[in-house]
Design an enzyme around this catalytic site. Structure first.
Site, short mmCIF file in Angstrom:
data_model
loop_
_atom_site.label_atom_id
_atom_site.label_comp_id
_atom_site.label_asym_id
_atom_site.label_seq_id
_atom_site.Cartn_x
_atom_site.Cartn_y
_atom_site.Cartn_z
N ARG A 130 -10.28 2.33 8.76
CA ARG A 130 -10.01 1.00 9.30
C ARG A 130 -11.28 0.38 9.87
NH1 ARG A 130 -4.51 1.91 9.84
NH2 ARG A 130 -3.18 0.22 10.51
N ARG A 150 11.46 -9.99 5.00
CA ARG A 150 11.64 -8.55 5.22
C ARG A 150 12.61 -8.31 6.39
NH1 ARG A 150 5.95 -5.47 5.79
NH2 ARG A 150 5.99 -6.13 7.94
N ARG A 207 -2.91 -12.07 11.06
CA ARG A 207 -3.09 -10.71 10.53
C ARG A 207 -3.89 -10.71 9.23
NH1 ARG A 207 2.98 -9.38 11.01
NH2 ARG A 207 2.73 -7.66 9.57
N LYS A 215 0.83 -1.22 0.00
CA LYS A 215 0.00 0.00 0.00
C LYS A 215 0.86 1.26 0.00
CE LYS A 215 -2.09 -0.52 3.79
NZ LYS A 215 -2.35 -1.57 4.71
N ARG A 237 11.41 -8.10 11.98
CA ARG A 237 10.44 -7.66 12.99
C ARG A 237 9.95 -8.85 13.79
NH1 ARG A 237 5.79 -3.75 10.53
NH2 ARG A 237 4.44 -5.10 11.74
P1 ADP Z 1 0.32 -1.13 10.66
O1 ADP Z 1 0.53 -1.34 9.19
O2 ADP Z 1 1.30 -1.85 11.52
O3 ADP Z 1 -1.11 -1.27 11.12
P2 ADP Z 1 0.15 1.80 10.54
O4 ADP Z 1 1.36 2.63 10.33
O5 ADP Z 1 -0.87 1.80 9.47
O6 ADP Z 1 0.72 0.38 10.91
O7 ADP Z 1 -0.58 2.25 11.90
C1 ADP Z 1 0.09 2.24 13.12
C2 ADP Z 1 -0.89 2.38 14.26
O8 ADP Z 1 -1.57 3.63 14.16
C3 ADP Z 1 -2.01 1.35 14.29
O9 ADP Z 1 -1.64 0.19 14.95
C4 ADP Z 1 -3.10 2.10 15.04
O10 ADP Z 1 -2.86 2.08 16.43
C5 ADP Z 1 -2.94 3.50 14.56
N1 ADP Z 1 -3.80 3.82 13.40
C6 ADP Z 1 -3.39 4.06 12.10
N2 ADP Z 1 -4.44 4.35 11.32
C7 ADP Z 1 -5.54 4.29 12.10
C8 ADP Z 1 -6.93 4.47 11.88
N3 ADP Z 1 -7.42 4.76 10.67
N4 ADP Z 1 -7.77 4.33 12.94
C9 ADP Z 1 -7.32 4.04 14.17
N5 ADP Z 1 -6.02 3.84 14.46
C10 ADP Z 1 -5.13 3.96 13.45
#
Ligand code: ADP
Length: 207
Positions: free
Chosen positions: A84, A123, A166, A13, A155
């Site tokens: 999300r 990775r 996941r 993405k 990781r």
């Molecule tokens: P990952 O790909 O590990 O989920 P992201 O960088 O997309 O990582 O997000 C990191 C963290 O930020 C998530 O685990 C969550 O806690 C928070 N987060 C990101 N986007 C959202 C969202 N749209 N709504 C709620 N929490 C979010």
């Protein structure tokens, strides 16, 4: 031009969002990056992020509103990591409608599960400078960073068991969101196994 890129683990993405945003000269808004930035000044968000909790739908949507009101978002933006939840998808529509705007297209990136396993398990990241490596861009010397010679680490949550979980979680959580956009006729499903640069054409194709 408001694009949403969504997809399960290792669908790329971030890469596709960057390419699209650069081509269209609009910002790439990753809510994960945005939150990590806000967390530097906000203890509550910092704690939530370090516990792996989702930020509440209202808070994240408020933050997003402030971001999209900035000048560089005037022509549009590419959204990655949001929505999300179904609630976030609904809140986004309300928010955009307030400014006479609407989502242009939602692109769901899909890859075969085997490829997700290959990508994630292959990775690694430099513990010194943070450079990333993967199956398509391995380091020249095994376990060592090309840039600084630092040690490469995998990781801790990148294991076959957590990855299956996941993928499963993504499928369950994304279903209502994808249905919501499918019903609106703005969902496009994209094979993200290769050619990330194709995202630019895909964004302009009819659904
Ligand atoms: P990952 O790909 O590990 O989920 P992201 O960088 O997309 O990582 O997000 C990191 C963290 O930020 C998530 O685990 C969550 O806690 C928070 N987060 C990101 N986007 C959202 C969202 N749209 N709504 C709620 N929490 C979010």
């Amino acid at each position: 031009m408001i694009y949403i890129l969504t997809g399960g683990p290792a669908t790329g993405k971030g890469t596709r969002s960057d390419i699209l945003a650069n081509a269209l000269e609009i910002p790439h808004i990753s809510t994960g990056d945005m939150l990590r930035n806000v967390a530097k000044k906000n203890l509550e968000i910092r704690e939530k992020l370090s516990n792996g909790e989702l930020i509440s739908d209202e808070i994240i949507t408020d933050l997003l509103e402030q971001r999209i009101l900035e000048n560089d978002c005037k022509e549009g933006f590419v959204l990655d990591g949001y929505p999300r939840t179904l609630k976030q998808a609904e809140l986004l529509d309300v928010l955009l409608a307030k400014y006479g705007r609407a989502v242009t297209k939602v692109m769901e990136l899909t890859i075969p599960d085997e490829l997700a396993f290959k990508r994630i398990l292959g990775r690694s990241k430099c513990t010194h400078c943070g450079a990333s490596y993967g199956i398509d861009f391995p380091p020249k010397r095994k376990g060592r960073c090309d840039i600084c010679g630092g040690h490469l680490a995998v990781r801790t949550d990148d294991t076959a068991e957590t990855l299956s979980k996941r993928i499963e979680t993504y499928r369950e959580n994304s279903k209502p969101i994808l249905d919501y956009y499918r019903d609106k006729g703005i969902l496009m499903t994209v094979d993200a196994s290769a050619h990330p640069e194709r995202v630019v054409e895909e964004a302009q194709m009819e659904i």
